[in-house]
Design a protein around this motif. Structure first.
Motif, PDB file in Angstrom:
ATOM      1  N   ALA A  39       3.275  -3.235  -6.632  1.00 54.50           N
ATOM      2  CA  ALA A  39       2.756  -1.891  -6.424  1.00 54.50           C
ATOM      3  C   ALA A  39       3.143  -0.967  -7.575  1.00 54.50           C
ATOM      4  O   ALA A  39       2.346  -0.132  -8.019  1.00 54.50           O
ATOM      5  CB  ALA A  39       3.263  -1.334  -5.101  1.00 54.50           C
ATOM      6  N   SER A  40       4.362  -1.099  -8.066  1.00 49.66           N
ATOM      7  CA  SER A  40       4.818  -0.283  -9.186  1.00 49.66           C
ATOM      8  C   SER A  40       3.960  -0.534 -10.421  1.00 49.66           C
ATOM      9  O   SER A  40       3.541   0.407 -11.119  1.00 49.66           O
ATOM     10  CB  SER A  40       6.284  -0.592  -9.485  1.00 49.66           C
ATOM     11  N   SER A  79      -2.812   5.135 -12.442  1.00 52.65           N
ATOM     12  CA  SER A  79      -2.542   6.574 -12.472  1.00 52.65           C
ATOM     13  C   SER A  79      -3.520   7.363 -13.339  1.00 52.65           C
ATOM     14  O   SER A  79      -4.039   8.412 -12.902  1.00 52.65           O
ATOM     15  CB  SER A  79      -1.109   6.845 -12.934  1.00 52.65           C
ATOM     16  N   HIS A 126       0.817  -1.756 -10.564  1.00 54.42           N
ATOM     17  CA  HIS A 126      -0.584  -1.350 -10.421  1.00 54.42           C
ATOM     18  C   HIS A 126      -0.733   0.152 -10.255  1.00 54.42           C
ATOM     19  O   HIS A 126      -1.763   0.722 -10.678  1.00 54.42           O
ATOM     20  CB  HIS A 126      -1.237  -2.111  -9.270  1.00 54.42           C
ATOM     21  N   SER A 127       0.249   0.831  -9.692  1.00 51.81           N
ATOM     22  CA  SER A 127       0.175   2.291  -9.633  1.00 51.81           C
ATOM     23  C   SER A 127       0.281   2.871 -11.045  1.00 51.81           C
ATOM     24  O   SER A 127      -0.392   3.856 -11.377  1.00 51.81           O
ATOM     25  CB  SER A 127       1.266   2.855  -8.725  1.00 51.81           C
ATOM     26  N   ARG A 128       1.108   2.254 -11.865  1.00 49.00           N
ATOM     27  CA  ARG A 128       1.246   2.700 -13.261  1.00 49.00           C
ATOM     28  C   ARG A 128      -0.078   2.559 -14.003  1.00 49.00           C
ATOM     29  O   ARG A 128      -0.519   3.461 -14.720  1.00 49.00           O
ATOM     30  CB  ARG A 128       2.341   1.881 -13.946  1.00 49.00           C
ATOM     31  N   LEU A 153       2.419   1.598  -3.358  1.00 50.10           N
ATOM     32  CA  LEU A 153       1.418   1.992  -4.346  1.00 50.10           C
ATOM     33  C   LEU A 153       1.193   3.501  -4.309  1.00 50.10           C
ATOM     34  O   LEU A 153       1.189   4.178  -5.341  1.00 50.10           O
ATOM     35  CB  LEU A 153       0.111   1.257  -4.076  1.00 50.10           C
ATOM     36  N   LEU A 154       1.001   4.045  -3.107  1.00 57.15           N
ATOM     37  CA  LEU A 154       0.811   5.487  -2.973  1.00 57.15           C
ATOM     38  C   LEU A 154       2.051   6.251  -3.432  1.00 57.15           C
ATOM     39  O   LEU A 154       1.946   7.297  -4.092  1.00 57.15           O
ATOM     40  CB  LEU A 154       0.481   5.835  -1.520  1.00 57.15           C
ATOM     41  N   ASP A 166       4.294   9.233 -10.331  1.00 51.79           N
ATOM     42  CA  ASP A 166       3.721   9.354 -11.674  1.00 51.79           C
ATOM     43  C   ASP A 166       3.011  10.686 -11.868  1.00 51.79           C
ATOM     44  O   ASP A 166       3.095  11.294 -12.947  1.00 51.79           O
ATOM     45  CB  ASP A 166       2.732   8.218 -11.931  1.00 51.79           C
ATOM     46  N   THR A 195       0.823  -1.213   0.000  1.00 60.43           N
ATOM     47  CA  THR A 195       0.000   0.000   0.000  1.00 60.43           C
ATOM     48  C   THR A 195       0.853   1.258   0.000  1.00 60.43           C
ATOM     49  O   THR A 195       0.594   2.208  -0.748  1.00 60.43           O
ATOM     50  CB  THR A 195      -0.934   0.005   1.215  1.00 60.43           C
ATOM     51  N   GLY A 236       4.158   5.257  -5.672  1.00 57.02           N
ATOM     52  CA  GLY A 236       4.192   5.172  -7.129  1.00 57.02           C
ATOM     53  C   GLY A 236       3.236   6.151  -7.788  1.00 57.02           C
ATOM     54  O   GLY A 236       3.578   6.789  -8.809  1.00 57.02           O
ATOM     55  N   LEU A 237       2.039   6.302  -7.226  1.00 55.71           N
ATOM     56  CA  LEU A 237       1.085   7.268  -7.766  1.00 55.71           C
ATOM     57  C   LEU A 237       1.648   8.682  -7.662  1.00 55.71           C
ATOM     58  O   LEU A 237       1.522   9.485  -8.601  1.00 55.71           O
ATOM     59  CB  LEU A 237      -0.242   7.179  -7.007  1.00 55.71           C
TER      60      LEU A 237
END
Length: 344
Positions: free
Chosen positions: A304-305, A312, A307-309, A41-42, A48, A38, A44-45
């Motif tokens: 996470a990388s 976004s 799914h954040s991609r 993920l945040l 981006d 988590t 990564g967002l």
């Protein structure tokens, strides 16, 4: 405790009605060390989109490891700093050098709470819940009273108590997972608190309820982003269909089924109330070996990388353009910059 039905009897002000077109809620699941996913993920967002993602939300609700992440965001830490916390401290919090924890787990809490408390104190210092920069709701459960226990920032006039509690203590309470850590006794109150995941592992509905009851929102205003800590691919063998206590109790069967069931049910209710187009959830399948106290950190960060991609563009379209109303705590000290002794 600032929960439903446990407010000051002499203060009955209604929700504070504010003209708005949207109210956004970030809900973060429990999941132990899988909170690495988590936080990554945040992070990564943010990388981006080039913005502080959590600043697009009017309210953050988090349970257990999600509560720690929510408190970190409220304390002014970035997702990258929270990820660093998990990576630096997971070995100390879940230490098992002699491989004897499994035997201890049969009769006692698997881990001592001391390393977790030390890590949280180092991170939050004595910063209080009332000093959060963002409205927060953090679920726990009182096993002494068999009652829901909600920690809340002072975002409503009648929320007068919890703002005095140190953030580290709130984190200890919401993360006291049964069988993994002992019950946490709230300083000065002695309430016997355990992990909020026993009733709200996915706190999305807690956030919706708070938005309506304390912020005076209407359902049509709400937007919800629900973040899991990854789902297991473990299959449930057919022998569980007619199994008794011993077979269900072996391994993680009971815990996983209860947590997954509550989480799925909570998010389905949110979608039903506010519409599927206004409720989004990220909770991908993870390696089977990921548990509450063990994971492959590199695997989770990589997931996470990815799914954040993918998410976004959706975040940018649905959530990013919202500017929450300024938040000022109604009781206690206002947030002060530079209060975190470990990350200034």
């Amino acid at each position: 405790m600032e929960g439903i039905g446990h407010e000051d009897a002499d203060e009955q002000e209604g929700p504070q009605l504010v003209a708005r077109s949207r109210f956004q809620i970030l809900a973060i699941d429990g999941g132990g060390v899988r909170g690495i996913f988590t936080a990554a993920l945040l992070a990564g967002l943010e990388a981006d989109l080039g913005c502080s993602v959590h600043e697009a939300f009017d309210l953050i609700v988090g349970t257990s490891t999600g509560g720690i992440i929510a408190l970190g965001l409220g304390a002014g830490l970035s997702p990258s700093e929270i990820l660093d916390f998990y990576l630096a401290e997971k070995g100390r919090i879940f230490a098992d050098p002699l491989r004897l924890r499994a035997l201890r787990h049969l009769l006692l809490a698997k881990y001592s709470p001391a390393p977790l408390e030390s890590a949280l104190r180092d991170t939050f210092g004595e910063q209080l819940l009332g000093q959060s920069r963002i409205p927060l709701v953090i679920p726990a459960y009182d096993i002494g009273e068999n009652a829901v226990h909600l920690f809340k920032t002072p975002h409503h006039p009648r929320l007068r108590r919890d703002h005095k509690i140190p953030m580290w203590a709130v984190a200890m309470a919401t993360a006291a997972a049964p069988t993994y850590f002992p019950t946490f006794r709230l300083p000065g109150e002695e309430a016997r608190l355990i992990d909020g995941g026993v009733w709200a592992n996915n706190p999305a509905m807690v956030g919706v309820t708070e938005a309506i009851s304390m912020f005076g929102c209407e359902l049509k205003e709400l937007r919800v982003l629900s973040l899991g800590t990854t789902a297991s691919v473990r299959a449930r063998q057919s022998r569980l269909d007619n199994a008794g206590v011993l077979r269900w109790a072996r391994g993680p069967n009971v815990v996983e089924v209860l947590l997954r069931g509550q989480s799925a049910g909570a998010f389905a209710q949110v979608q039903h109330l506010i519409g599927v187009e206004h409720a989004h959830r990220l909770d991908p399948i993870a390696p089977e070996q990921a548990t509450l106290d063990h994971c492959d950190a590199r695997e989770l960060i990589g997931k996470a990388s990815h799914h954040s991609r993918l998410f976004s563009p959706t975040f940018n379209a649905v959530f990013a353009d919202h500017i929450p109303a300024p938040y000022a705590p109604l009781h206690g000290a206002h947030p002060k910059a530079g209060t975190l002794d470990a990350h200034d």
